[in-house]
Design a protein around this motif. Structure first.
Motif, PDB file in Angstrom:
ATOM      1  N   PRO A  87      54.041  31.564  52.942  1.00 23.53           N
ATOM      2  CA  PRO A  87      53.372  32.659  52.081  1.00 23.53           C
ATOM      3  C   PRO A  87      51.768  32.380  51.324  1.00 23.53           C
ATOM      4  O   PRO A  87      52.254  33.911  50.931  1.00 23.53           O
ATOM      5  N   CYS A  88      51.313  31.603  51.003  1.00 21.21           N
ATOM      6  CA  CYS A  88      50.292  31.301  50.083  1.00 21.21           C
ATOM      7  C   CYS A  88      49.337  30.445  51.352  1.00 21.21           C
ATOM      8  O   CYS A  88      49.291  29.646  50.583  1.00 21.21           O
ATOM      9  N   PRO A  89      48.821  31.013  52.507  1.00 17.33           N
ATOM     10  CA  PRO A  89      47.646  30.208  52.474  1.00 17.33           C
ATOM     11  C   PRO A  89      46.460  30.795  52.092  1.00 17.33           C
ATOM     12  O   PRO A  89      45.681  32.131  52.475  1.00 17.33           O
ATOM     13  N   VAL A  90      45.588  29.708  51.565  1.00 18.14           N
ATOM     14  CA  VAL A  90      44.744  30.482  50.817  1.00 18.14           C
ATOM     15  C   VAL A  90      43.331  29.917  51.559  1.00 18.14           C
ATOM     16  O   VAL A  90      43.100  29.545  52.710  1.00 18.14           O
ATOM     17  N   LEU A  91      42.437  31.968  51.424  1.00 17.48           N
ATOM     18  CA  LEU A  91      41.487  31.640  52.242  1.00 17.48           C
ATOM     19  C   LEU A  91      39.953  31.163  51.531  1.00 17.48           C
ATOM     20  O   LEU A  91      39.360  31.163  51.878  1.00 17.48           O
ATOM     21  N   ASP A  92      40.360  31.302  50.288  1.00 17.71           N
ATOM     22  CA  ASP A  92      38.877  30.846  49.399  1.00 17.71           C
ATOM     23  C   ASP A  92      39.772  31.006  47.814  1.00 17.71           C
ATOM     24  O   ASP A  92      40.618  31.187  47.042  1.00 17.71           O
ATOM     25  N   VAL A  93      38.485  29.704  47.097  1.00 16.02           N
ATOM     26  CA  VAL A  93      38.456  30.052  45.595  1.00 16.02           C
ATOM     27  C   VAL A  93      37.777  30.077  44.904  1.00 16.02           C
ATOM     28  O   VAL A  93      36.533  29.272  45.156  1.00 16.02           O
ATOM     29  N   THR A  94      37.302  30.441  43.904  1.00 14.50           N
ATOM     30  CA  THR A  94      36.072  30.551  43.566  1.00 14.50           C
ATOM     31  C   THR A  94      36.048  29.602  42.105  1.00 14.50           C
ATOM     32  O   THR A  94      36.552  29.427  42.119  1.00 14.50           O
ATOM     33  N   ASP A  95      34.831  30.169  42.157  1.00 10.36           N
ATOM     34  CA  ASP A  95      34.079  29.166  40.274  1.00 10.36           C
ATOM     35  C   ASP A  95      35.233  29.595  39.532  1.00 10.36           C
ATOM     36  O   ASP A  95      35.508  30.942  39.945  1.00 10.36           O
ATOM     37  N   ALA A  96      35.124  28.717  37.952  1.00  6.42           N
ATOM     38  CA  ALA A  96      35.908  29.435  37.163  1.00  6.42           C
ATOM     39  C   ALA A  96      35.305  30.591  36.485  1.00  6.42           C
ATOM     40  O   ALA A  96      33.385  30.450  36.540  1.00  6.42           O
ATOM     41  N   GLY A  97      35.169  31.706  36.011  1.00  2.50           N
ATOM     42  CA  GLY A  97      34.654  32.655  35.739  1.00  2.50           C
ATOM     43  C   GLY A  97      34.444  34.108  36.508  1.00  2.50           C
ATOM     44  O   GLY A  97      33.917  34.728  36.439  1.00  2.50           O
ATOM     45  N   SER A  98      34.025  33.435  38.078  1.00  2.00           N
ATOM     46  CA  SER A  98      33.023  33.983  39.094  1.00  2.00           C
ATOM     47  C   SER A  98      34.471  35.328  39.711  1.00  2.00           C
ATOM     48  O   SER A  98      34.965  34.954  39.735  1.00  2.00           O
ATOM     49  N   TRP A  99      33.740  36.834  39.654  1.00  2.00           N
ATOM     50  CA  TRP A  99      34.489  37.501  40.243  1.00  2.00           C
ATOM     51  C   TRP A  99      33.841  37.929  41.787  1.00  2.00           C
ATOM     52  O   TRP A  99      33.877  39.419  42.020  1.00  2.00           O
ATOM     53  N   THR A 100      32.945  36.729  42.347  1.00  2.00           N
ATOM     54  CA  THR A 100      32.511  37.073  44.040  1.00  2.00           C
ATOM     55  C   THR A 100      33.158  36.806  44.750  1.00  2.00           C
ATOM     56  O   THR A 100      34.392  34.896  44.462  1.00  2.00           O
ATOM     57  N   THR A 101      33.043  36.156  45.640  1.00  2.00           N
ATOM     58  CA  THR A 101      33.961  35.708  46.810  1.00  2.00           C
ATOM     59  C   THR A 101      33.067  35.413  48.165  1.00  2.00           C
ATOM     60  O   THR A 101      32.361  36.519  48.354  1.00  2.00           O
ATOM     61  N   SER A 102      32.512  34.779  49.116  1.00  2.00           N
ATOM     62  CA  SER A 102      32.395  34.006  50.315  1.00  2.00           C
ATOM     63  C   SER A 102      32.893  35.106  51.329  1.00  2.00           C
ATOM     64  O   SER A 102      31.927  35.186  52.198  1.00  2.00           O
ATOM     65  N   LEU A 103      34.216  35.822  51.320  1.00  2.00           N
ATOM     66  CA  LEU A 103      34.525  36.620  52.450  1.00  2.00           C
ATOM     67  C   LEU A 103      33.986  38.186  52.017  1.00  2.00           C
ATOM     68  O   LEU A 103      34.670  38.133  53.225  1.00  2.00           O
ATOM     69  N   ALA A 104      33.230  38.806  51.485  1.00  2.00           N
ATOM     70  CA  ALA A 104      32.995  39.227  51.105  1.00  2.00           C
ATOM     71  C   ALA A 104      31.947  39.763  49.951  1.00  2.00           C
ATOM     72  O   ALA A 104      31.766  40.283  48.773  1.00  2.00           O
ATOM     73  N   PRO A 105      30.629  39.235  50.453  1.00  2.00           N
ATOM     74  CA  PRO A 105      29.341  39.293  49.728  1.00  2.00           C
ATOM     75  C   PRO A 105      28.507  41.081  49.172  1.00  2.00           C
ATOM     76  O   PRO A 105      28.759  41.908  49.543  1.00  2.00           O
ATOM     77  N   GLY A 106      29.259  40.693  48.022  1.00  2.00           N
ATOM     78  CA  GLY A 106      28.897  41.728  46.939  1.00  2.00           C
ATOM     79  C   GLY A 106      29.859  42.609  46.800  1.00  2.00           C
ATOM     80  O   GLY A 106      29.458  42.594  45.771  1.00  2.00           O
ATOM     81  N   ALA A 107      31.100  42.184  47.098  1.00  2.00           N
ATOM     82  CA  ALA A 107      31.864  42.035  46.134  1.00  2.00           C
ATOM     83  C   ALA A 107      32.023  41.969  44.727  1.00  2.00           C
ATOM     84  O   ALA A 107      32.030  40.907  44.232  1.00  2.00           O
ATOM     85  N   ASP A 108      33.157  42.745  44.122  1.00  2.00           N
ATOM     86  CA  ASP A 108      33.537  42.166  42.793  1.00  2.00           C
ATOM     87  C   ASP A 108      34.938  42.295  42.907  1.00  2.00           C
ATOM     88  O   ASP A 108      35.481  43.579  42.749  1.00  2.00           O
ATOM     89  N   LEU A 109      35.551  40.650  42.011  1.00  2.00           N
ATOM     90  CA  LEU A 109      36.955  41.072  42.693  1.00  2.00           C
ATOM     91  C   LEU A 109      37.610  41.761  41.530  1.00  2.00           C
ATOM     92  O   LEU A 109      38.731  41.946  41.300  1.00  2.00           O
TER      93      LEU A 109
END
Length: 267
Positions: A62-84
């Motif tokens: 149920p919980c396959p992890v695709l990415d984990v961010t640094d603390a406080g970050s609202w960006t992800t390598s899955l979608a450059p330029g996106a704001d979580l």
């Protein structure tokens, strides 16, 4: 997918989909940016991040992890330029396991200590199901996918525990083996179903009363097919009562730039 255009003006790419979410376009993301992976979100304070990571590691279905961010970050390598904080069409804010807000924009609630987990979503393999002729009743009916809390407990991890949540799609009986085979090639986005047939086997009493999402009408000859669901961490939040968390609203995902084929196993 099946000619359905959830966003209203052509089939958008992932960046356009995120831009429309940021601009306030709401609703489930099934069918958005076909061919691209979608992801669930759970963001927790850093001192709870290990518990979430351990919970996901112990419950990869149920919980396959695709990415984990640094603390406080609202960006992800899955979608450059996106704001979580803004690019998902619906959020949930939790305090001590209670739902306290459902904003369209999570920016006012964001904290500098939040660690975000992006978890695989079964919407990712729906394009492959559709291409193989497996109908997607919820998309056809313009509804959110049905999701249910089961009686199957996840393996506890640290301070986190809770039941597994499943999504349900009615599938013609003759196509269930095909749906199982196609989705099974994408374990990073939940993979093969956990059950097909009698919902009572999962402790589900009434398919017309989902815990999340909308009831979806089955056609004659359809069988309910259940996949593990990325709303499971929200059930764990409700059961375990961490002091704070932000999640996506069920059925409303981050549309990523990653092609779904990148998660497909080759045999």
């Amino acid at each position: 997918m099946n000619g359905v255009d959830p966003l209203g003006t052509g089939v958008p790419g992932p960046r356009e989909a995120r831009a429309r979410a940021r601009a306030g376009t709401a609703g489930p993301t099934a069918g958005w940016a076909p061919g691209h992976a979608q992801a669930n979100l759970i963001a927790v304070p850093a001192d709870w991040a290990y518990d979430v990571l351990l919970f996901c590691t112990r419950n990869p279905k149920p919980c396959p992890v695709l990415d984990v961010t640094d603390a406080g970050s609202w960006t992800t390598s899955l979608a450059p330029g996106a704001d979580l904080r803004t690019d998902i069409p619906g959020y949930r804010v939790w305090e001590d396991g209670r739902l306290v807000a459902e904003p369209a924009d999570a920016t006012p609630h964001w904290r500098t200590d939040l660690v975000s987990f992006l978890i695989g979503c079964s919407f990712t393999f729906e394009g492959a199901l559709d291409a193989a002729g497996v109908p997607l009743r919820h998309v056809e009916q313009g509804r959110n996918v049905s999701m249910y809390v089961t009686d199957r407990a996840c393996r506890p991890a640290g301070r986190l525990h809770g039941p597994m949540v499943v999504s349900m799609r009615p599938v013609p009986a003759r196509l269930v083996p095909m749906a199982r085979r196609i989705s099974g090639l994408l374990p990073a986005v939940h993979g093969a179903p956990v059950h097909a047939g009698d919902p009572a086997a999962l402790g589900i009493r009434d398919l017309d009363r989902p815990d999340f999402g909308d009831p979806v009408v089955a056609e004659p000859g359809d069988v309910p097919v259940f996949w593990a669901c990325g709303v499971t961490p929200q059930a764990a939040v409700m059961a375990s009562r961490p002091p704070f968390a932000i999640t996506h609203a069920p059925g409303r995902m981050l549309v990523t730039d990653v092609r779904d084929e990148e998660y497909r196993l080759t045999l």
